[in-house]
Design a protein around this motif. Structure first.
Motif, mmCIF file in Angstrom:
data_model
loop_
_atom_site.group_PDB
_atom_site.id
_atom_site.type_symbol
_atom_site.label_atom_id
_atom_site.label_comp_id
_atom_site.label_asym_id
_atom_site.label_seq_id
_atom_site.Cartn_x
_atom_site.Cartn_y
_atom_site.Cartn_z
ATOM 1 N N GLY A 192 -2.681 5.262 -0.356
ATOM 2 C CA GLY A 192 -3.394 4.185 -0.221
ATOM 3 C C GLY A 192 -3.601 3.191 -1.305
ATOM 4 N N LYS A 193 -3.014 3.348 -2.349
ATOM 5 C CA LYS A 193 -3.106 2.364 -3.661
ATOM 6 C C LYS A 193 -2.563 0.983 -3.326
ATOM 7 C CE LYS A 193 -3.898 5.897 -7.158
ATOM 8 N NZ LYS A 193 -3.354 6.740 -8.046
ATOM 9 N N LEU A 194 -3.279 0.056 -3.532
ATOM 10 C CA LEU A 194 -2.682 -1.381 -3.379
ATOM 11 C C LEU A 194 -1.976 -1.903 -4.738
ATOM 12 C CD1 LEU A 194 -5.493 -2.893 -1.466
ATOM 13 C CD2 LEU A 194 -3.364 -2.180 -0.590
ATOM 14 N N GLY A 218 -10.056 -3.448 -3.198
ATOM 15 C CA GLY A 218 -9.342 -3.325 -2.050
ATOM 16 C C GLY A 218 -9.832 -3.873 -0.655
ATOM 17 N N ARG A 251 0.988 -1.202 0.109
ATOM 18 C CA ARG A 251 0.183 0.101 -0.033
ATOM 19 C C ARG A 251 0.938 1.212 0.080
ATOM 20 N NH1 ARG A 251 -5.274 0.493 1.561
ATOM 21 N NH2 ARG A 251 -5.103 -1.575 2.398
#
Length: 75
Positions: free
Chosen positions: A49-51, A69, A45
């Motif tokens: 906050g992007k996975l 997510g 992450r």
């Protein structure tokens, strides 16, 4: 379809393929990606906050869309 050492051509859409797969073993993580859960080596992450997924035995990194997510909350 990608495996650790092969590329296969599957002539059906993900929409057709997904119901045939075990949802405990295979997760759709993006509109164009279904992954085998056991093949996930690491989930990253970033600060926004992007996975991103890293798979075992594959050099590619796969983005996880926000829609999927929630699958990674327990990991």
């Amino acid at each position: 379809m990608l495996t650790a050492d092969q590329v296969y051509l599957v002539r059906m859409s993900l929409r057709e393929l997904l119901p045939q797969l075990d949802p405990q073993r295979f997760w759709q993580v993006h509109r164009g990606h279904i992954v085998q859960v056991d093949a996930i080596e690491r989930v990253h992450r970033d600060d926004a906050g992007k996975l991103t997924l890293r798979l075992r035995h594959r050099p590619e990194r796969l983005a996880v869309s926000r829609m999927y997510g929630h699958l990674f909350k327990a990991l």
